[in-house]
Write a protein that holds these residues in place. Sequence first.
Motif, PDB file in Angstrom:
ATOM      1  N   PHE A 149       0.834  -1.211   0.000  1.00 48.03           N
ATOM      2  CA  PHE A 149       0.000   0.000   0.000  1.00 48.03           C
ATOM      3  C   PHE A 149       0.868   1.260   0.000  1.00 48.03           C
ATOM      4  N   ASN A 150       1.874   1.281   0.848  1.00 48.03           N
ATOM      5  CA  ASN A 150       2.725   2.466   1.006  1.00 48.03           C
ATOM      6  C   ASN A 150       3.528   2.786  -0.249  1.00 48.03           C
ATOM      7  N   ASN A 151       3.752   1.788  -1.101  1.00 46.78           N
ATOM      8  CA  ASN A 151       4.673   1.970  -2.226  1.00 46.78           C
ATOM      9  C   ASN A 151       3.984   1.877  -3.592  1.00 46.78           C
ATOM     10  N   TYR A 152       2.739   2.305  -3.640  1.00 49.29           N
ATOM     11  CA  TYR A 152       2.015   2.256  -4.910  1.00 49.29           C
ATOM     12  C   TYR A 152       2.698   3.122  -5.980  1.00 49.29           C
ATOM     13  N   LYS A 153       3.197   4.277  -5.601  1.00 50.11           N
ATOM     14  CA  LYS A 153       3.871   5.153  -6.578  1.00 50.11           C
ATOM     15  C   LYS A 153       5.132   4.491  -7.136  1.00 50.11           C
ATOM     16  N   ILE A 154       5.818   3.729  -6.286  1.00 47.70           N
ATOM     17  CA  ILE A 154       6.985   2.969  -6.760  1.00 47.70           C
ATOM     18  C   ILE A 154       6.539   1.941  -7.795  1.00 47.70           C
ATOM     19  N   TYR A 155       5.437   1.277  -7.513  1.00 48.12           N
ATOM     20  CA  TYR A 155       4.914   0.269  -8.442  1.00 48.12           C
ATOM     21  C   TYR A 155       4.493   0.916  -9.766  1.00 48.12           C
ATOM     22  N   GLU A 156       3.833   2.069  -9.689  1.00 46.05           N
ATOM     23  CA  GLU A 156       3.406   2.759 -10.903  1.00 46.05           C
ATOM     24  C   GLU A 156       4.594   3.112 -11.795  1.00 46.05           C
ATOM     25  N   LYS A 157       5.687   3.493 -11.183  1.00 47.33           N
ATOM     26  CA  LYS A 157       6.843   3.951 -11.951  1.00 47.33           C
ATOM     27  C   LYS A 157       7.771   2.816 -12.362  1.00 47.33           C
ATOM     28  N   GLY A 171      15.202   1.136  -1.344  1.00 46.92           N
ATOM     29  CA  GLY A 171      15.110   2.210  -2.329  1.00 46.92           C
ATOM     30  C   GLY A 171      14.989   1.635  -3.721  1.00 46.92           C
ATOM     31  N   ALA A 172      14.092   2.178  -4.530  1.00 49.61           N
ATOM     32  CA  ALA A 172      13.816   1.596  -5.850  1.00 49.61           C
ATOM     33  C   ALA A 172      14.941   1.831  -6.846  1.00 49.61           C
ATOM     34  N   LEU A 173      15.811   2.797  -6.582  1.00 53.66           N
ATOM     35  CA  LEU A 173      16.865   3.137  -7.539  1.00 53.66           C
ATOM     36  C   LEU A 173      18.227   2.554  -7.169  1.00 53.66           C
ATOM     37  N   LYS A 174      18.275   1.766  -6.112  1.00 56.92           N
ATOM     38  CA  LYS A 174      19.558   1.210  -5.686  1.00 56.92           C
ATOM     39  C   LYS A 174      20.005   0.105  -6.632  1.00 56.92           C
ATOM     40  N   ASN A 175      21.309   0.026  -6.860  1.00 56.26           N
ATOM     41  CA  ASN A 175      21.863  -0.939  -7.805  1.00 56.26           C
ATOM     42  C   ASN A 175      21.641  -2.369  -7.337  1.00 56.26           C
TER      43      ASN A 175
END
Length: 203
Positions: A149-157, A171-175
């Motif tokens: 629920f908290n990370n819906y924007k991460i899922y969208e992107k 973090g979504a951008l971590k290698n």
Amino acid sequence: MKWLLLVIINISVFAQSEPCNIINEINKDKWISISSKIESFEAPFYLTRKELLSIVSPEYISYSNLMNELELILVKSNLLINSNNIDLSFGPFQMKTSFILNTLKSVPNNKIEDQVLKRIKNNRVLVASDIDYLNKIENQWKILRFFEFNNYKIYEKFSLEGLYTMYNRGGALKNKTIFSKIKCKDLAYEDWCAEFLKLLLGI
């Protein structure tokens, strides 16, 4: 507690070190069992149940009851002495105490029906007596749903891979890095998640 931490590290070194085909065969019944079990759990907010499970699938499949018992002792001891020196993961989905607290902190109160989780959120603290409750798979599933629920924007992107990275490394951008708990192939956490999702969809 240092000796216990060393024991846990040494046990984890040998986890899931067999060839991949043997690991898959050994764990076939485990996947079938968990696929059936999650059907009785509350549905995710926007993912399917198997997609949500795939987020924690590398942790779940490398989970050891023996190591978890040792982790529980260490986590409880750490809370009893009110120390923040060790942020150890525990339970079938290997959730850190900081992850649980941060996830509950971010989710709206009206999304939490579980009274224990609501108390933890409002108090913003875990006590040793909470750990056995949070160690249960059905309660870790509830936390996982709130993470979703908290990370819906991460899922969208970033789609599911963004959630995989977010869960594993915060973090979504971590290698990508090699997931060391499964040693039959040098794959990143995200790659194991994708591989296990394919397996789950075939069950």
